[in-house]
Design a protein around this motif. Sequence first.
Motif, PDB file in Angstrom:
ATOM      1  N   SER A  68       0.832  -1.204   0.000  1.00 21.52           N
ATOM      2  CA  SER A  68       0.000   0.000   0.000  1.00 21.52           C
ATOM      3  C   SER A  68       0.863   1.248   0.000  1.00 21.52           C
ATOM      4  O   SER A  68       0.465   2.267  -0.541  1.00 21.52           O
ATOM      5  N   SER A 124      -0.073   7.031   1.681  1.00 21.92           N
ATOM      6  CA  SER A 124      -0.707   5.846   1.102  1.00 21.92           C
ATOM      7  C   SER A 124      -0.978   6.019  -0.383  1.00 21.92           C
ATOM      8  O   SER A 124      -1.291   7.102  -0.841  1.00 21.92           O
ATOM      9  N   GLU A 169      -0.888  -6.316  13.174  1.00 18.20           N
ATOM     10  CA  GLU A 169      -0.436  -5.226  12.296  1.00 18.20           C
ATOM     11  C   GLU A 169       0.499  -4.295  13.080  1.00 18.20           C
ATOM     12  O   GLU A 169       0.418  -4.221  14.309  1.00 18.20           O
ATOM     13  N   ASP A 170       1.356  -3.581  12.365  1.00 21.50           N
ATOM     14  CA  ASP A 170       2.267  -2.653  13.047  1.00 21.50           C
ATOM     15  C   ASP A 170       1.572  -1.342  13.421  1.00 21.50           C
ATOM     16  O   ASP A 170       1.649  -0.888  14.550  1.00 21.50           O
ATOM     17  N   VAL A 193      -2.023   1.295  12.449  1.00 18.78           N
ATOM     18  CA  VAL A 193      -3.198   1.707  11.687  1.00 18.78           C
ATOM     19  C   VAL A 193      -3.084   3.217  11.510  1.00 18.78           C
ATOM     20  O   VAL A 193      -3.096   3.971  12.479  1.00 18.78           O
ATOM     21  N   ASP A 194      -2.931   3.612  10.255  1.00 14.93           N
ATOM     22  CA  ASP A 194      -2.727   5.025   9.934  1.00 14.93           C
ATOM     23  C   ASP A 194      -4.058   5.557   9.366  1.00 14.93           C
ATOM     24  O   ASP A 194      -4.934   5.948  10.126  1.00 14.93           O
ATOM     25  N   LEU A 212      -6.901   2.223   5.766  1.00 20.76           N
ATOM     26  CA  LEU A 212      -7.206   1.603   4.479  1.00 20.76           C
ATOM     27  C   LEU A 212      -6.698   0.161   4.378  1.00 20.76           C
ATOM     28  O   LEU A 212      -7.421  -0.738   3.941  1.00 20.76           O
ATOM     29  N   PHE A 219       5.807  10.564  11.623  1.00 22.00           N
ATOM     30  CA  PHE A 219       6.228   9.330  10.974  1.00 22.00           C
ATOM     31  C   PHE A 219       7.161   8.578  11.912  1.00 22.00           C
ATOM     32  O   PHE A 219       8.220   9.076  12.289  1.00 22.00           O
ATOM     33  N   VAL A 220       6.730   7.379  12.314  1.00 25.38           N
ATOM     34  CA  VAL A 220       7.509   6.623  13.295  1.00 25.38           C
ATOM     35  C   VAL A 220       8.250   5.470  12.617  1.00 25.38           C
ATOM     36  O   VAL A 220       7.804   4.942  11.595  1.00 25.38           O
ATOM     37  N   LEU A 230       8.948  -1.118  11.961  1.00 26.58           N
ATOM     38  CA  LEU A 230       8.479  -0.089  11.020  1.00 26.58           C
ATOM     39  C   LEU A 230       9.660   0.564  10.306  1.00 26.58           C
ATOM     40  O   LEU A 230      10.706   0.828  10.904  1.00 26.58           O
ATOM     41  N   ASP A 231       9.431   0.855   9.025  1.00 31.61           N
ATOM     42  CA  ASP A 231      10.535   1.373   8.221  1.00 31.61           C
ATOM     43  C   ASP A 231      10.254   2.755   7.662  1.00 31.61           C
ATOM     44  O   ASP A 231       9.109   3.208   7.592  1.00 31.61           O
TER      45      ASP A 231
HETATM   46  P1  IMP Z   1      -2.914   2.724   6.344  1.00 32.96           P
HETATM   47  O1  IMP Z   1      -3.426   1.874   5.246  1.00 32.96           O
HETATM   48  O2  IMP Z   1      -2.926   4.193   5.971  1.00 32.96           O
HETATM   49  O3  IMP Z   1      -3.601   2.487   7.673  1.00 32.96           O
HETATM   50  O4  IMP Z   1      -1.376   2.420   6.472  1.00 32.96           O
HETATM   51  C1  IMP Z   1      -0.887   1.338   7.140  1.00 32.96           C
HETATM   52  C2  IMP Z   1       0.503   0.988   6.715  1.00 32.96           C
HETATM   53  O5  IMP Z   1       1.276   2.137   6.341  1.00 32.96           O
HETATM   54  C3  IMP Z   1       1.235   0.354   7.896  1.00 32.96           C
HETATM   55  O6  IMP Z   1       1.075  -1.031   7.879  1.00 32.96           O
HETATM   56  C4  IMP Z   1       2.661   0.793   7.670  1.00 32.96           C
HETATM   57  O7  IMP Z   1       3.312  -0.141   6.855  1.00 32.96           O
HETATM   58  C5  IMP Z   1       2.561   2.105   6.935  1.00 32.96           C
HETATM   59  N1  IMP Z   1       2.704   3.269   7.840  1.00 32.96           N
HETATM   60  C6  IMP Z   1       1.773   4.161   8.188  1.00 32.96           C
HETATM   61  N2  IMP Z   1       2.245   5.094   9.035  1.00 32.96           N
HETATM   62  C7  IMP Z   1       3.539   4.777   9.230  1.00 32.96           C
HETATM   63  C8  IMP Z   1       4.588   5.358  10.032  1.00 32.96           C
HETATM   64  O8  IMP Z   1       4.441   6.363  10.760  1.00 32.96           O
HETATM   65  N3  IMP Z   1       5.789   4.729   9.967  1.00 32.96           N
HETATM   66  C9  IMP Z   1       6.018   3.624   9.210  1.00 32.96           C
HETATM   67  N4  IMP Z   1       5.069   3.049   8.458  1.00 32.96           N
HETATM   68  C10 IMP Z   1       3.841   3.618   8.470  1.00 32.96           C
END
Ligand code: IMP
Length: 176
Positions: free
Chosen positions: A68, A75, A98-99, A101-102, A105, A151-152, A157-158
Amino acid sequence: MEHYSPDVLISEEEISLRIEALANAINKDFDGEELVVVCVLKGAFMFCSDLVKKINLPIKLEFIQLSSYGDGTSSTGNVKIEMDVSGSIYNKNVLVVEDIVDTGLTIKTLFEMFEVRHPKTMKLASLLYKPSRTKHSVDIDYLGFEVEDKFVIGYGLDYAGRYRELPYIGVLNAGN
Ligand code: IMP
């Protein structure tokens, strides 16, 4: 050699204490049941590995890889399964790990893709949650920590493929 030291946001010790509490809740909720734990690669690998060590239930461990994000920090709006779980989740208790939830999606899409396989139950454990970024509401059954809109990196997490190996959650500082 290149030197970097991201600022610590959540320490190794805080993470470990929180994981213990999450595992206790999972052990209680699924007492007497079997669990299929689905680790969402790559980001959840460290969280999932520490979490399953504390779960005292019969587990089958599965891995799934979704795309994603690409290499950036926002995203793409398009979630695809790059590598699927190897076993069936039909009529199983599924715990997705999961690492973070941002926008929500990724997890919303994954849950929709799993629903049609008819698991018995499906729950979500996420180490982190950024409430300020939510676009798709997601129920997190087992949440590690809420984080603000930064951004963490680290603890799986990368940023552009780097920092996954750090044992803590950090934020990139100006020097990085
Ligand atoms: P979402 O679909 O927007 O909820 O994004 C989720 C995915 O985006 C996570 O599984 C991470 O891989 C990545 N992601 C979102 N925010 C961060 C962040 O702050 N640091 C690293 N990866 C992130």
